[in-house]
Design a protein around this motif. Structure first.
Motif, short mmCIF file in Angstrom:
data_model
loop_
_atom_site.label_atom_id
_atom_site.label_comp_id
_atom_site.label_asym_id
_atom_site.label_seq_id
_atom_site.Cartn_x
_atom_site.Cartn_y
_atom_site.Cartn_z
N TYR A 1 0.86 -1.22 -0.18
CA TYR A 1 0.12 0.04 0.22
C TYR A 1 0.97 1.18 -0.07
O TYR A 1 1.79 1.32 1.04
CB TYR A 1 -0.81 0.17 1.28
N ARG B 1 -11.22 8.93 -0.88
CA ARG B 1 -11.93 7.59 -0.83
C ARG B 1 -11.85 7.32 0.69
O ARG B 1 -12.81 6.58 1.20
CB ARG B 1 -10.96 6.42 -1.78
N LEU B 2 -10.61 7.54 1.36
CA LEU B 2 -10.41 7.08 2.71
C LEU B 2 -11.75 8.04 3.70
O LEU B 2 -12.11 7.31 4.65
CB LEU B 2 -9.06 7.45 3.03
N GLU C 1 -3.72 3.45 17.48
CA GLU C 1 -3.95 3.23 16.29
C GLU C 1 -3.05 2.90 15.18
O GLU C 1 -2.24 3.69 14.88
CB GLU C 1 -5.13 4.30 15.89
N GLY D 1 -1.47 2.36 11.64
CA GLY D 1 -1.88 2.55 10.36
C GLY D 1 -2.84 3.66 10.31
O GLY D 1 -3.94 3.63 9.42
N SER D 2 -2.84 4.86 11.02
CA SER D 2 -4.05 5.79 11.37
C SER D 2 -3.97 6.70 9.91
O SER D 2 -4.89 7.44 9.89
CB SER D 2 -3.44 6.68 12.52
N GLY D 3 -2.91 6.84 8.96
CA GLY D 3 -3.17 7.36 7.85
C GLY D 3 -3.49 8.88 7.89
O GLY D 3 -2.79 9.54 8.50
N PHE E 1 -10.25 8.27 10.37
CA PHE E 1 -10.78 7.44 11.31
C PHE E 1 -10.26 7.87 12.75
O PHE E 1 -11.19 7.58 13.58
CB PHE E 1 -10.13 5.83 10.84
N LEU F 1 0.22 5.25 14.89
CA LEU F 1 1.50 4.96 14.43
C LEU F 1 1.15 4.64 13.09
O LEU F 1 0.28 4.08 12.52
CB LEU F 1 1.56 3.31 14.91
N GLU F 2 2.14 5.37 12.19
CA GLU F 2 1.75 5.37 10.61
C GLU F 2 3.20 5.37 10.07
O GLU F 2 4.08 6.21 10.32
CB GLU F 2 1.05 6.47 10.44
N ILE F 3 3.37 4.72 8.87
CA ILE F 3 4.62 4.62 8.18
C ILE F 3 4.84 5.75 7.42
O ILE F 3 6.26 5.75 6.88
CB ILE F 3 4.60 3.11 7.52
N LEU G 1 1.49 10.82 5.22
CA LEU G 1 0.09 10.87 5.77
C LEU G 1 0.03 11.43 7.34
O LEU G 1 -1.03 12.10 7.62
CB LEU G 1 -0.23 9.52 5.95
N SER H 1 7.06 1.26 11.52
CA SER H 1 6.27 0.44 11.10
C SER H 1 5.75 -0.54 12.00
O SER H 1 6.14 -0.58 13.09
CB SER H 1 7.23 -0.63 10.25
N VAL H 2 4.47 -1.11 11.85
CA VAL H 2 3.83 -2.07 12.86
C VAL H 2 4.80 -3.17 13.12
O VAL H 2 4.69 -3.98 14.08
CB VAL H 2 2.37 -2.42 12.20
N ARG I 1 -7.25 -0.45 11.15
CA ARG I 1 -8.33 -0.67 10.22
C ARG I 1 -7.89 -0.62 8.92
O ARG I 1 -7.15 0.63 8.52
CB ARG I 1 -9.29 0.69 10.51
N ILE J 1 -0.21 -6.00 4.89
CA ILE J 1 1.08 -6.24 5.56
C ILE J 1 1.50 -7.72 5.30
O ILE J 1 0.48 -8.87 5.58
CB ILE J 1 0.86 -6.44 7.16
C1 LIG Z 1 -5.99 1.86 3.57
S1 LIG Z 1 -4.94 2.88 4.56
C2 LIG Z 1 -6.29 2.80 6.04
C3 LIG Z 1 -5.93 4.25 6.82
C4 LIG Z 1 -6.95 4.44 7.91
N1 LIG Z 1 -6.64 3.12 8.83
C5 LIG Z 1 -8.42 4.24 7.64
O1 LIG Z 1 -9.08 3.20 7.84
O2 LIG Z 1 -8.99 5.21 7.02
C6 LIG Z 1 -3.80 2.03 5.15
C7 LIG Z 1 -2.73 2.61 6.14
O3 LIG Z 1 -1.86 1.68 6.67
C8 LIG Z 1 -0.67 2.33 6.54
N2 LIG Z 1 0.51 1.37 6.88
C9 LIG Z 1 0.81 0.28 5.71
N3 LIG Z 1 1.90 -0.49 6.11
C10 LIG Z 1 2.43 -0.02 7.29
C11 LIG Z 1 3.09 -0.54 8.42
N4 LIG Z 1 3.88 -1.69 7.92
N5 LIG Z 1 3.03 -0.10 9.55
C12 LIG Z 1 2.24 1.03 9.96
N6 LIG Z 1 1.38 1.40 8.97
C13 LIG Z 1 1.31 1.17 7.71
C14 LIG Z 1 -0.73 3.01 5.33
O4 LIG Z 1 0.27 4.05 5.23
C15 LIG Z 1 -1.87 3.63 5.35
O5 LIG Z 1 -1.89 4.90 6.09
#
Ligand SMILES: C[S@@+](CC[C@H](N)C(=O)[O-])C[C@H]1O[C@@H](n2cnc3c(N)ncnc32)[C@H](O)[C@@H]1O
Length: 274
Positions: A6, A21-22, A50, A52-54, A58, A74-76, A80, A102-103, A119, A125
């Motif tokens: 992603y 979209r998000l 949270e 992947g808070s993007g 959310f 926590l966000e990579i 974002l 990263s998670v 979410r 992953i």
């Molecule tokens: C489809 S988006 C969802 C964003 C938000 N959770 C939502 O529901 O609207 C996926 C999110 O996961 C993050 N992400 C992807 N791989 C990750 C990782 N290894 N560690 C942390 N975040 C990650 C992306 O950068 C992105 O913000």
């Protein structure tokens, strides 16, 4: 082409389209996701992680459920995080802070959160077991995790059924898998949590649909422009793309058009003695 399953800027035509979209998907049926989160253990006052808070859409809603708690996002993706840091201060109902990482290796202290939620992330992953082990580590004993995700077979159900749209949804899911994503994560959630060492595991569902907001609001989910990166990479012939555009136009013009998406919420507890 990215090696991460992603990348917000490559998951749609461009980053603004993906943010739209998000946003729409985060607001489509949050009250139902909130009910399921509560059923799976989220309560006010909790210290929440949270993952992947993007862009924070959310997160904003999540903050309404813990006005006396706090959220760490926590966000990579630094871009974002920047978006979320600009978007949230005037909107969040509880203190929110962000950690970039990263998670798979959060750098967060052991046993430091009451509740973790992630979410629409686990499907992106490749090493899901490692991600869940890391989440287990940062939860306090007795703390809870909820994974919110979808299964491709119960996601993006569009009526009327158009073969061109169905074919493209299938292709997109397979392309996702080729990039290391997991379109079938929904049906695997229970066992993934079990193998990671969580206990008291259960599944809830929140049905997001177009009934209230209308089909146009949901059309970002099956927008043919989401396929533009595939066309540019030569993975999707122009004629096929045009067929999808025509089919989507026909859906949107249909008075009976309806969109349905089953969000699955899998919850589990970190064992007290762990
Ligand atoms: C489809 S988006 C969802 C964003 C938000 N959770 C939502 O529901 O609207 C996926 C999110 O996961 C993050 N992400 C992807 N791989 C990750 C990782 N290894 N560690 C942390 N975040 C990650 C992306 O950068 C992105 O913000």
């Amino acid at each position: 082409m990215t090696t991460r399953p992603y990348e917000a800027g490559q998951y749609h035509r461009d980053l603004p389209s993906e943010l739209k979209r998000l946003y729409r998907f985060a607001t489509l049926g949050f009250e139902k996701e909130a009910r399921a989160l509560a059923a799976l253990g989220l309560a006010d006052g909790m210290k929440v992680l949270e993952i992947g808070s993007g862009p924070g859409f959310f997160t904003e809603r999540l903050s309404t459920l813990v006005p006396n708690g706090s959220i760490t996002g926590l966000e990579i993706d630094p871009e974002l995080i920047k978006h979320a840091e600009e978007y949230l201060p005037s909107r969040a109902k509880s203190p929110v802070s962000f950690v970039q990482g990263s998670v798979l290796d959060t750098g967060l202290p052991d046993a430091s959160f009451d509740f973790a939620v992630t979410r629409l992330v686990l499907q992106h992953i490749p090493d899901q077991a490692k991600a869940l082990a890391e989440i287990l580590r940062v939860l306090r004993p007795g703390g809870r995790l909820v994974v919110v995700d979808v299964d491709y077979r119960a996601a993006n159900l569009v009526y009327p059924v158009k073969p061109a749209v169905e074919a493209i949804l299938e292709k997109t899911a397979m392309a996702h898998a080729l990039r290391g994503g997991d379109p079938y994560v929904g049906r695997r959630l229970f066992k993934l949590l079990e193998h990671a060492g969580f206990e008291d595991i259960d599944l809830e569902a929140a049905v997001l649909h177009s009934g209230v907001r209308g089909i146009e609001w949901c059309a970002t989910q099956f927008d043919p422009d989401r396929l533009q990166p595939f066309v540019e990479q030569g993975l999707l012939p122009e004629e096929e793309w045009q067929a999808v555009r025509d089919a989507v136009d026909a859906v949107l013009a249909d008075r009976e058009a309806f969109y349905l998406n089953v969000m699955l919420l899998a919850g589990g507890r970190k064992p007290s003695g762990a």
